[in-house]
Scaffold this motif. Structure first.
Motif: not given
Ligand SMILES: [Zn+2]
Length: 357
Positions: A8-13
């Protein structure tokens, strides 16, 4: 609390980088995450690839601290100021340089290496750590015996004395704590490749390495950490004044900051060694959370979990929750303060760097 999640964090970035019009490139890590997902260090560039002035922001050197680091990169990417890159300037974001650690909610990497002890030149003999050798028993072998020995040392020597020794790092025991490794890690090699790909033309760089877990709760510290004075130190001091804490590391050194002065192998020193010819201001933002002794208790539990336990078990999940809560508090006031201060520091650096002289 919900455990923070790498995917989820990578997708947001990546979404934020795309919205900002960044050029993206990814370095794939050889190992998967805990859900079988592929892991990457992603690099986003805004502005001129040949720029002489670059602001660099690195997150996740200590894997689990990368959630704060990534949040900070995303928040900066979403500002109008970051998106309006002046000519001959660039913003370079290195997202999660230790993606395995971020995904597995560990401070260390896939080899139990503390990356901030790994940035040494392994063609030379690694530093010896004779005082650590006696404390290695706190971290291996029979757990009950190790706990008793650790409790005894806490009682008789006190946490600061233990901290000075164990957090200095060691290069002998791969199953020990604050292990610096026996060779350059995947992350060190990847950062070296990123420097070669993006920074060889640069003349002036302000670089940030983002951390949490040391210092007073909710008090982000702006630091410069190196083994010796460096070329642009006076410029850094003039730029940030009393906000900047300059820390010189090495044997016998001490610090009140919560960051360990006795350690070797900091990423910050590697940046200086990799870019000796340029005006480099290498900074660290370290956002305090819980007291050092409590943080060490949580890190030590996680160390044991990966030595002898099952991170996917219920007990493992509780240890992960305690670790994540320690390095990335859910407290909305903590999050708001560290975001405010981190963005303020980025803005101050960016305005200075991009000002036409
Ligand atoms: Zn850290």
């Amino acid at each position: 609390m919900m455990l923070p999640d790498y995917r989820a964090q990578r997708a947001r970035f990546l979404q934020a980088a795309e919205r900002a019009g960044a050029q993206l490139r990814s370095w794939r890590h050889p190992l998967p995450g805990p859900h079988g997902e592929t892991l990457h260090t992603d690099v986003a560039l805004l502005g001129d690839p040949a720029a002489e002035k670059v602001m660099l922001i690195i997150s996740g050197t200590h894997g689990v601290e990368g959630y704060y680091g990534s949040d900070s990169q995303i928040a900066w990417l979403e500002t109008a100021e970051a998106r309006a890159v002046p000519p001959d300037c660039a913003l370079l974001l290195v997202h999660l340089i230790n993606p395995w650690g971020t995904a597995h909610l560990r401070r260390v990497n896939e080899e139990n290496i503390d990356l901030n002890r790994n940035f040494i030149d392994f063609s030379r003999p690694a530093p010896a750590s004779p005082t650590y050798d006696a404390m290695h028993t706190f971290y291996v072998g029979d757990r009950a015996a190790a706990d008793a020995a650790y409790a005894d040392a806490l009682e008789n020597q006190g946490w600061p004395a233990i901290k000075r020794v164990v957090e200095a790092g060691q290069y002998r025991d791969a199953d020990g704590i604050f292990f610096g490794g026996k060779a350059a890690s995947w992350s060190q090699l990847t950062l070296g490749a990123i420097i070669d790909a993006y920074l060889r033309q640069a003349k002036s760089v302000i670089s940030f390495d983002l951390h949490t877990g040391a210092g007073a709760y909710g008090h982000p510290m702006l630091m410069a950490i190196a083994e010796r004075p460096w070329r642009a130190l006076d410029r850094a001091r003039a730029l940030f004044g009393e906000w900047l804490t300059v820390l010189f590391t090495g044997a016998g050194r001490d610090s009140e900051t919560g960051v360990t002065a006795t350690a070797t192998g900091y990423l910050s020193q590697f940046m200086h060694d990799s870019l000796p010819e340029i005006e480099l201001i290498q900074l660290v933002i370290e956002c305090g959370t819980l007291p050092g002794e409590e943080m060490h208790r949580r890190v030590r539990d996680d160390h044991w979990l990966h030595l002898t336990g099952d991170p996917a078990s219920e007990a493992g999940r509780r240890i992960k929750q305690a670790l994540a809560a320690g390095f990335y508090p859910e407290d909305p006031d903590w999050r708001a303060v560290v975001e405010l201060r981190t963005q303020q520091i980025f803005r101050h650096a960016w305005r200075s760097l991009t000002a036409t002289d």
